[in-house]
Write an enzyme that holds these catalytic residues in place. Structure first.
Site, PDB file in Angstrom:
ATOM      1  N   GLU A 203       0.792  -1.427   0.022  1.00 28.12           N
ATOM      2  CA  GLU A 203      -0.011   0.119  -0.101  1.00 28.12           C
ATOM      3  C   GLU A 203       0.890   1.204   0.057  1.00 28.12           C
ATOM      4  OE1 GLU A 203      -3.745   1.638   2.712  1.00 28.12           O
ATOM      5  OE2 GLU A 203      -3.399  -0.297   2.832  1.00 28.12           O
ATOM      6  N   GLU A 277      -6.647  -7.694  -1.493  1.00 30.14           N
ATOM      7  CA  GLU A 277      -7.133  -7.688  -0.029  1.00 30.14           C
ATOM      8  C   GLU A 277      -8.637  -7.267   0.144  1.00 30.14           C
ATOM      9  OE1 GLU A 277      -5.309  -5.459   2.927  1.00 30.14           O
ATOM     10  OE2 GLU A 277      -3.083  -6.240   2.480  1.00 30.14           O
TER      11      GLU A 277
END
Length: 639
Positions: A203, A277
């Site tokens: 991320e 995710e």
């Protein structure tokens, strides 16, 4: 008769020669066949996960990633096989796992890849069971861990800029990767292993402080032998900032909508889509409610993802527990530390139990097996209740100080990370006690330099606390010299956000007393590691008095009369502290909730007498309960 025997012998010799010739031919043929098969297999193994088309292929055949995240460091090693078999029984074909730098390199020159942290054994187990693997080696992984899985000793460098090409960070990453990556290279798909993809960092689009950083991490992996598909993973709102040339861009989300699809198409047309995710639940923080995501919502979103021809990884499939002090913290609006349970409302519960979410997902995934039935669901391990433990001995915190490392003296307060503890690597977790002297009463002003909370004492008597929202405290009058003590707790460093560099703990600056900075400190490191708790067995414990002093350690016994089962530790009537079973740190408890029980795995116990030690800050009723079901607190649905 002699002629007959001679002819018979000649026939036997002739038959033996013929048999040898046939055997030789068969051997050569079989050898050729085996050689050809191995050659073909090697050729096939070079055809790994392919991302050049609009759909993944593996071994040249269409392939959907039905993935699930499990953190080996949050699951007791004796339960690894059980959890992975339950994944497979649900229809999962790919295991995703993150590698925590902070646990594998607790000190600069010390590496740990053994027992609970045996990454190679975990990957080998996945291969043995037939699971593919997506590996997330970091260096930053988030994983809702303290400092996102980065080691706190990095913060000893006052100029440190984490997750950038800052020279100190780059040097540390290279040293770590030199140890880590060679361990996983042999497990890659093209070498006959289960690893089909490797995630670069985590991320980074939401951080994005250094445009050269992701390229550095990519090259660091490549130069050490990583040859499988590389990918990045970001939320849709930072999707464009987190990628790097040559890596597949994957997305994180909770809900699928057309805007996300358009965003993905604009960045990576004609590429396979992977939801790296899909959040099956969420973590909990102290003082809030227990987050849950309705099973129907979960399955609806996953079905939507699969119908669009996208692959998906369930994060988490099984959360496990943040044993010890590994939990992270949130700082979106204000600082909030995560609880010890990492149940996450995942399909497989913290203790490995099946949930309604698990069963619905299993039904859904069975439709993607193309006629192949799912494996049988493994039998559940039943939890048990044990007799209540009565705390019968007490040890004051002050009497335990002699079992810590040698105290450190300094003029100014020194933050945890810069203490000389742990062979000059500083203190990572737990509590730190700062003591100085005063000769009058007055007003303490912390200037927001307490991280995260300080219980304050004068001559070992509690007078109040200082924390982020309580910056002043009155000290009672007194003319004689008195000892002023600050017991500071690190409740967890934030695991994400742009302020990772500012996560030093303890007293991080001056504390003013009547407007003048306090000086002359003696500091004790109380990280409460296994060896420290073990050493307390040599201390002079006292029979529990009617009014024991706080903070303090309380000791009791748990009797297990048969093979140990899982259980749940509950402490009604206690305030806030830490529980140790046979010197192992289970984690924190706190009456504010939501979590009201601590998961105690059976492998942490043994038949017979087990020792329980509770460190309590403020109050306790001296009884510890062991029940057969968890209490994660009042629930609230995730928006």
């Amino acid at each position: 008769m002699g002629v007959l025997r001679t002819r018979t012998k000649q026939k036997q010799i002739h038959a033996f020669i013929c048999l040898c010739i046939v055997g030789f031919i068969f051997y050569k043929y079989l050898g050729f066949f085996q050689s050809s098969s191995q050659t073909d297999l090697k050729k096939m193994r070079k055809m790994g996960l392919n991302t050049n088309l609009s759909q993944f292929t593996l071994d040249g055949k269409p392939f959907f990633i039905l993935g699930g995240s499990v953190h080996y460091f949050r699951v007791p090693r004796p339960y690894w096989r059980d959890r992975l078999l339950k994944m497979m029984a649900c229809g999962i074909n790919t295991l995703t796992t993150h590698v925590p730098w902070s646990l594998h390199q607790p000190e600069k020159g010390v590496f740990n890849f053994h027992t609970q942290l045996d990454l190679e054994a975990f990957i080998s187990l996945a291969a043995e069971l037939g699971l593919w693997v997506i590996l997330c080696p970091g260096p930053y992984i988030s994983a809702d861990m303290d400092l996102g899985g980065l080691p706190s000793w990095l913060l000893r460098d006052d100029s440190m800029r984490l997750r950038t090409t800052h020279p100190g960070f780059i040097q540390a990453v290279n040293t770590y990767f030199d140890k880590l990556i060679p361990k996983v290279v042999p497990f890659q798909f093209h070498k006959g292993g289960p690893i089909i993809a490797v995630q670069i960092e985590n991320e980074y689009g939401s951080f994005a402080k250094d445009e050269k950083y992701m390229l550095f991490i990519k090259e660091a992996l490549w130069s050490r032998g990583i040859r499988e598909v590389l990918l990045t993973s970001d939320k849709s709102n930072s999707f464009k900032l987190g990628g790097v040339v040559g890596a597949l861009r994957a997305v994180k989300l909770r809900k699928m909508n057309q805007r996300i699809i358009q965003e993905l198409n604009s960045v990576k047309p004609n590429k396979p889509f992977l939801v790296m995710e899909y959040w099956t639940g969420w973590y909990d923080t102290w003082g809030e409610l227990h987050h849950v995501l309705p099973p129907e919502d979960t399955v609806s979103t996953v079905r939507n993802i699969l119908r669009r021809g996208m692959s998906v990884n369930l994060h988490m499939f099984h959360g496990g527990s943040s044993f010890g002090f590994m939990n992270g913290a949130d700082s979106d609006l204000s600082y909030k530390a995560l609880v010890s349970s990492y149940d996450y409302d995942a399909p497989l519960s913290e203790a490995g139990g099946y949930t309604a979410k698990y069963h619905l997902l299993r039904d859904l995934f069975s439709q993607f097996r193309q006629g192949n039935s799912l494996p049988d669901m493994p039998k559940l391990r039943y939890s048990d209740s044990y007799e209540t433990a009565i705390m019968y001995q007490h040890l004051s915190l002050w009497d335990a100080l002699s079992f810590t490392e040698s105290p450190f003296t300094s003029s100014k307060p020194v933050n945890m990370e810069n203490l000389p503890a742990n062979n000059g690597n500083g203190q990572s977790y737990g509590y730190t006690l700062y003591e100085t002297t005063i000769t009058s009463g007055g007003i303490l002003q912390s200037g927001d330099n307490v991280r995260d909370c300080a219980l304050v004492y004068v001559d070992k008597k509690y007078i109040g606390l200082l924390k982020r929202k309580i910056l002043e405290l009155a000290v009672p009058d007194g003319k004689e010299e008195r000892t002023l003590s600050f017991l500071v707790e690190n409740r967890g460093r934030v695991h994400r956000g742009r302020n990772l560099d500012k996560q030093r703990k303890g007293l991080v600056g001056d504390i003013l007393f009547n407007g003048i900075p306090l000086r002359g400190f003696t500091t004790y490191s109380l990280d409460m590691k296994f060896d420290f708790i073990e050493s307390l067995n040599q201390a002079s414990w006292k029979n529990l008095p009617e009014t024991p002093s706080f903070p303090g350690f309380f000791m009791g016994r748990v009797f297990v009369y048969s093979y140990p089962s899982d259980t749940f530790v509950k402490l009604p009537g206690w305030g806030k502290g830490v529980v140790f079973i046979n010197s192992l740190n289970l984690g924190r408890y706190w009456s504010v909730g939501p979590q009201q029980s601590l998961y105690l795995p059976g492998p942490f116990l043994h038949s017979g007498v087990n020792q329980i030690v509770v460190f309590e800050e403020m109050e306790g009723d001296y009884y510890v309960h062991f029940e057969d079901s968890p209490d994660l607190g009042m629930e609230v649905e995730i928006d």
